[in-house]
Write a protein that holds these residues in place. Structure first.
Motif, short mmCIF file in Angstrom:
data_model
loop_
_atom_site.label_atom_id
_atom_site.label_comp_id
_atom_site.label_asym_id
_atom_site.label_seq_id
_atom_site.Cartn_x
_atom_site.Cartn_y
_atom_site.Cartn_z
N LYS A 60 6.25 -4.69 -3.61
CA LYS A 60 4.72 -4.76 -3.53
C LYS A 60 4.30 -5.76 -4.71
O LYS A 60 2.95 -5.69 -4.87
N ILE A 87 -7.04 -1.19 -3.77
CA ILE A 87 -7.68 -0.43 -2.45
C ILE A 87 -6.68 -0.79 -1.21
O ILE A 87 -6.40 0.01 -0.45
N SER A 88 -6.34 -2.05 -1.25
CA SER A 88 -5.71 -2.94 0.00
C SER A 88 -4.12 -2.10 -0.20
O SER A 88 -3.62 -1.73 0.85
N LEU A 90 -3.57 0.68 -1.59
CA LEU A 90 -3.66 2.23 -0.94
C LEU A 90 -3.57 2.27 0.41
O LEU A 90 -2.79 3.08 1.13
N LEU A 91 -4.36 1.44 1.02
CA LEU A 91 -4.59 1.49 2.56
C LEU A 91 -3.37 1.16 3.22
O LEU A 91 -2.98 1.77 4.26
N GLN A 92 -2.70 0.04 2.54
CA GLN A 92 -1.32 -0.11 3.22
C GLN A 92 -0.38 0.87 3.32
O GLN A 92 0.19 1.30 4.26
N LEU A 94 -1.05 4.16 3.12
CA LEU A 94 -1.70 5.33 4.08
C LEU A 94 -1.36 4.98 5.37
O LEU A 94 -0.95 5.92 6.05
N GLY A 95 -1.44 3.75 5.81
CA GLY A 95 -1.12 3.27 7.13
C GLY A 95 0.29 3.67 7.39
O GLY A 95 0.74 3.98 8.40
N GLU A 96 1.23 3.06 6.23
CA GLU A 96 2.73 3.26 6.57
C GLU A 96 2.96 4.80 6.72
O GLU A 96 3.73 5.36 7.61
N ILE A 326 1.05 10.54 -0.86
CA ILE A 326 0.56 10.24 0.42
C ILE A 326 1.44 11.00 1.51
O ILE A 326 0.95 11.87 2.71
#
Lengths: 390, 135
Positions: A60, A87-88, A90-92, A94-96, A326
């Motif tokens: 990452k 933020i991107s 974190l969203l990545q 979270l999605g995983e 998460i």
């Protein structure tokens, strides 16, 4: 007695100034001073630090974060610290996390529905209904506990990665402090961060997993109605509360001692270097002023480099912490949803167990965040400390 | 509503009417008929439950690789079957006036369910011990 102490301190300061002047003069005569950030190269310890990280973290990071050039490293730090990137990321993550946790949610809901269905059918079987209910509860608990136990592995892996990353950071921080002239700070930071690391490692590896196991075992008591379940829940809650209080207190003490020792060491370095800088500008003929201002430029470049490494270190700690938090938060959500469904469908025993697990996972989240917070503060101190030349 | 429900209700009402008529004329025959009707209706109820059992089996198989969950579902179904059979048998005994036999039937059913649950109890106790040892 007081006069002797003051004299002793003055003597030590004088000796430090003298050693610094000698070191600077020798370095000017024989080595030369690097003058800009462009010329400042990243120490080899940085490669060791990056090499100690797991591929899930290094994947990452931008390519420039692996560079040995300070400019590229600073670019990486700037890129990583952008709010949009954070933020991107974190969203990545979270999605995983959601993708991984959805099958667990489906299984939990399936188990709860199944259990309520069987209890409903068996509810008309007179004296047998309670026996069937107990059997249903046992089946549900067997299934749920398997899911709950799987979390232990990921938590111990998180601690292992966190502590190995901080351990690899120790020599790097010492070298970068020493490069900037913070000799006292280098020694003090290494010593205090080493102590914090040892204490945290001991406390987390020796107590967190046992606490989780104990609380999970106590929550299994909720398979029985009445006094057993109530006693298990109360003891578990009390143990968790006491543990969190002790851990918070310990972390507070470690953070305060880390901050205080660094602050004092930096002040001592600053005091010693001021004298040296004054001596160089006053006593070195012709080039004294230039040399003195060169020291300022060197200080800026080292500060920049240290800031970059500090920011990258903080981001790495966040990359280690966030997926675990998460995962725990999502599992907590799964237990909360399943618990709500269980209580709606009339499975009180299952609802009780799920509520216990939800609460237990909340504490684990707190412990994971608290253990990382101390090191994030330590990295922040490392990045923000000024060099004595500036 | 499916045909099964109408058949079940119709059969039950018919049986009750015949039993009421026979009660006055030949009480012994009424008891026999009551037993036969009870067993017949129970069998009909259990066969009507087959879609539910199939669905539960499907859910159990759906867990696939998670062996412990499939095992738990299988135990759950067996326990449900035992409890229904025991209850039916005990009800027939009670209807025949044999309350003590009904009690023993229920006791046997409970013991059978506990025996079915034994592997699960062992698993939970083993898990608790394992967790405490790990700690």
């Amino acid at each position: 007695m007081g006069c002797e102490m003051v004299e002793k301190i003055r003597m030590i300061r004088f000796m430090r100034c003298f050693v610094c002047i000698i070191a600077i003069v020798l370095s000017v005569l024989f080595g030369g001073i690097r003058v800009s950030a462009d010329e400042e190269s990243v120490p080899d310890e940085y490669a060791d630090f990056i090499g100690s990280l797991d591929s899930s973290v290094t994947d990452k990071l931008p390519d420039s974060a692996f560079s040995g050039e300070s400019e590229e490293l600073l670019d990486a730090a700037t890129e990583l610290s952008q709010p949009a990137n954070i933020i991107s990321l974190l969203l990545q993550l979270l999605g995983e996390g959601i993708k991984n946790v959805l099958p667990t949610l489906a299984i939990m809901l399936g188990i709860v529905i199944l259990s309520s269905l069987v209890t409903l059918i068996a509810s008309n079987c007179g004296g047998l209904s309670r026996t069937v209910e107990c059997c249903t509860r046992l089946c549900t608990f067997c299934a749920i506990s398997g899911i709950a136990v799987s979390c232990i592995e990921s938590l111990s892996l998180y601690f292992e990665r966190l502590f190995s990353a901080v351990a690899a950071f120790l020599p790097l921080s010492a070298v970068l402090f020493a490069m900037g002239g913070n000799l006292n700070a280098a020694a003090s930071n290494s010593a205090s961060l080493g102590v914090v690391l040892t204490v945290c490692e001991f406390f987390c590896t020796k107590t967190v997993i046992p606490l989780f196991c104990l609380c999970l075992s106590l929550s299994l008591l909720s398979v029985f109605d009445g006094a057993g379940a109530a006693a298990g829940g109360t003891v578990s809650a009390t143990v968790r509360k006491w543990y969190m209080t002790a851990l918070s207190f310990l972390m507070m003490i470690l953070t305060v001692s880390l901050g205080a020792s660094n602050l004092l060491a930096v002040r001592a370095d600053s005091m010693a270097m001021r004298g040296a800088k004054f001596a160089v500008s006053s006593f070195v003929p012709v080039s004294g002023g230039t040399l003195s201002s060169t020291l300022g430029t060197l200080a800026a470049s080292i500060e920049l480099l240290r800031g970059g490494v500090g920011v990258i270190g903080i981001v790495i700690l966040l990359l280690l912490l966030v997926p675990t938090v998460i995962e725990l938060a999502l599992l907590r959500g799964v237990f909360a949803i399943s618990g709500f469904c269980a209580s709606t469908l009339g499975c009180s025993g299952e609802a009780r167990l799920l509520s216990e697990l939800e609460s237990l996972y909340g504490y684990l989240e707190g412990i994971a965040a608290l253990s990382a917070a101390v090191f994030i503060i330590a990295f922040g101190i490392f990045a923000s400390v000024a060099t004595p030349f500036s | 509503m499916s045909d099964t429900v109408f058949k079940l209700f119709g059969g039950a009402v018919l049986c009750v009417l015949v039993i009421l008529i026979l009660k006055k004329e030949s009480p012994d025959s009424a008891i026999t008929l009551r037993m036969i009707a009870g067993v017949g209706l129970a069998v009909a109820c259990i066969s009507a439950m087959s879609p539910i059992v199939e669905y539960v089996k499907e859910i159990g198989e759906g867990f696939g690789a998670m062996e412990e969950i499939s095992e738990a579902v299988s135990v759950l179904l067996k326990a449900l079957g035992v409890s229904l059979l025991t209850h039916i048998c005990a009800t027939v005994c009670r209807d025949s006036g044999e309350v003590s036999v009904a009690y023993y039937v229920e006791l046997g059913g409970k013991i059978e369910i506990i025996i079915l649950s034994l592997p699960l109890i062992k698993e939970i106790v083993g898990l608790a011990i394992g967790l405490l040892e790990m700690g």
